[in-house]
Design a protein around this motif. Structure first.
Motif, PDB file in Angstrom:
ATOM      1  N   VAL A 189       0.832  -1.203   0.000  1.00 21.84           N
ATOM      2  CA  VAL A 189       0.000   0.000   0.000  1.00 21.84           C
ATOM      3  C   VAL A 189       0.869   1.255   0.000  1.00 21.84           C
ATOM      4  O   VAL A 189       0.605   2.239  -0.722  1.00 21.84           O
ATOM      5  CB  VAL A 189      -0.957  -0.024   1.211  1.00 21.84           C
ATOM      6  CG1 VAL A 189      -1.709   1.308   1.322  1.00 21.84           C
ATOM      7  CG2 VAL A 189      -1.945  -1.171   1.084  1.00 21.84           C
ATOM      8  N   THR A 232       2.334   2.391  -3.289  1.00 23.29           N
ATOM      9  CA  THR A 232       1.459   3.056  -4.267  1.00 23.29           C
ATOM     10  C   THR A 232       1.476   4.563  -4.128  1.00 23.29           C
ATOM     11  O   THR A 232       1.034   5.274  -5.039  1.00 23.29           O
ATOM     12  CB  THR A 232       0.005   2.556  -4.096  1.00 23.29           C
ATOM     13  OG1 THR A 232      -0.446   2.856  -2.764  1.00 23.29           O
ATOM     14  CG2 THR A 232      -0.086   1.060  -4.341  1.00 23.29           C
ATOM     15  N   GLU A 238      -9.659   6.132   6.992  1.00 21.34           N
ATOM     16  CA  GLU A 238      -8.553   5.186   6.984  1.00 21.34           C
ATOM     17  C   GLU A 238      -8.178   4.778   8.415  1.00 21.34           C
ATOM     18  O   GLU A 238      -7.846   3.620   8.682  1.00 21.34           O
ATOM     19  CB  GLU A 238      -7.337   5.793   6.271  1.00 21.34           C
ATOM     20  CG  GLU A 238      -7.562   6.074   4.790  1.00 21.34           C
ATOM     21  CD  GLU A 238      -7.828   4.801   4.003  1.00 21.34           C
ATOM     22  OE1 GLU A 238      -7.331   3.732   4.413  1.00 21.34           O
ATOM     23  OE2 GLU A 238      -8.532   4.876   2.972  1.00 21.34           O
TER      24      GLU A 238
END
Length: 287
Positions: free
Chosen positions: A198, A201, A241
């Motif tokens: 993650v 990215t 998140e």
């Protein structure tokens, strides 16, 4: 003494009505036969509709009881609507009906092997009471009378049948449920690999912005035009998140859902104004 014709007709009608009301079912030419497994006849008795047999009939474990008779309605052979041989246990009163096969002339027959008699009757210590029941539609009286007794004999070399009580509705023992253990998190190595994937990215995101021509200079204009909307919108995304992170680490579903609901409302309200401000600049020709 002479009667007039109307009186005579009335008397005949009354007599006919009494005769019809007095008609009833019975049987004749009755016989009882005990047939062994090999086919030889061991016992043969005649059945009488007026009186039962004086002695019980022994029925062995491999024997078959055969009953035959001619059903009669007011003395005439006729097929009734129903005819049964009913075996009854004396102490409990439990009964087992066995229907007879009937013909139009009243001939009736039934065969009862010992293995077809219910277990709770086979275990009786006393002889079973056998009755013959004959009935049909109409005004004729039905027939129900004892015919003979059956003494059940079992094979001493074979274990006696076991009677199991049927399942009844009622109080049952308390059930203690054993719940599954809470689901465990995956190994830390697996979690670390996906976390790094993650994070990897993020540079790809910035590279994509540069390739597509993202204008960072508009950041100051956006914050200046709608500072609260943009800050709240960005903060709600970060908060969402964080909620997912807490759900992964410690929170359960009932803790997560209310927080997600609040954050989602904030995201929708602030995002509408923030994205509206961006749209207004794009419509003005700013790129």
């Amino acid at each position: 003494m002479h009667f007039s014709q109307p009186i005579t007709s009335a008397l005949l009608l009354v007599a006919a009505g009494l005769a019809q009301a007095a008609s009833s079912w019975s049987f004749d030419e009755g016989s009882l036969l005990i047939t062994a497994k090999k086919g030889s006849d061991t016992v043969k008795e005649k059945l009488n509709a007026k009186s039962p047999l004086s002695k019980p009939i022994a029925l062995g474990s491999t024997d078959t009881l055969k009953v035959t008779f001619t059903a009669k309605d007011n003395g005439k052979g006729k097929r009734p609507h129903q005819a049964f041989v009913i075996l009854k246990e004396q102490d409990s009163g439990l009964e087992a009906p066995f229907p007879l096969t009937l013909k139009e002339n009243g001939k009736a027959v039934v065969q009862i092997p010992q293995k077809e008699i219910p277990v709770n009757l086979l275990l009786s210590d006393k002889p079973l009471k056998a009755s013959i029941v004959i009935a049909s539609f109409g005004s004729a009286m039905g027939f129900n009378a004892p015919a003979f007794d059956v003494e059940i004999t079992t094979d001493p070399n074979v274990a006696p049948p076991q009677y199991e009580k049927p399942v009844r509705y009622g109080k049952k023992p308390e059930i203690h449920h054993t719940f599954r253990a809470d689901p465990q998190s995956p190994p830390k190595v697996v979690s670390l690999i996906f976390a790094l994937a993650v994070v990897a990215t993020v540079p790809a995101l910035f590279i994509g912005w540069l390739v597509l021509g993202a204008n960072v200079n508009h950041l100051t204009k956006a914050i200046g035009a709608a500072p609260l909307s943009h800050a709240t919108f960005f903060g709600s995304i970060v908060a969402m998140e964080f909620v997912f992170f807490m759900y992964y680490t410690s929170w359960n579903l009932f803790q997560v859902l209310p927080v997600i609901g609040v954050v989602s409302v904030v995201t929708i309200l602030s995002g509408t104004k923030a994205l509206g401000e961006v749209q207004s600049r794009r419509l003005a020709g700013e790129r």
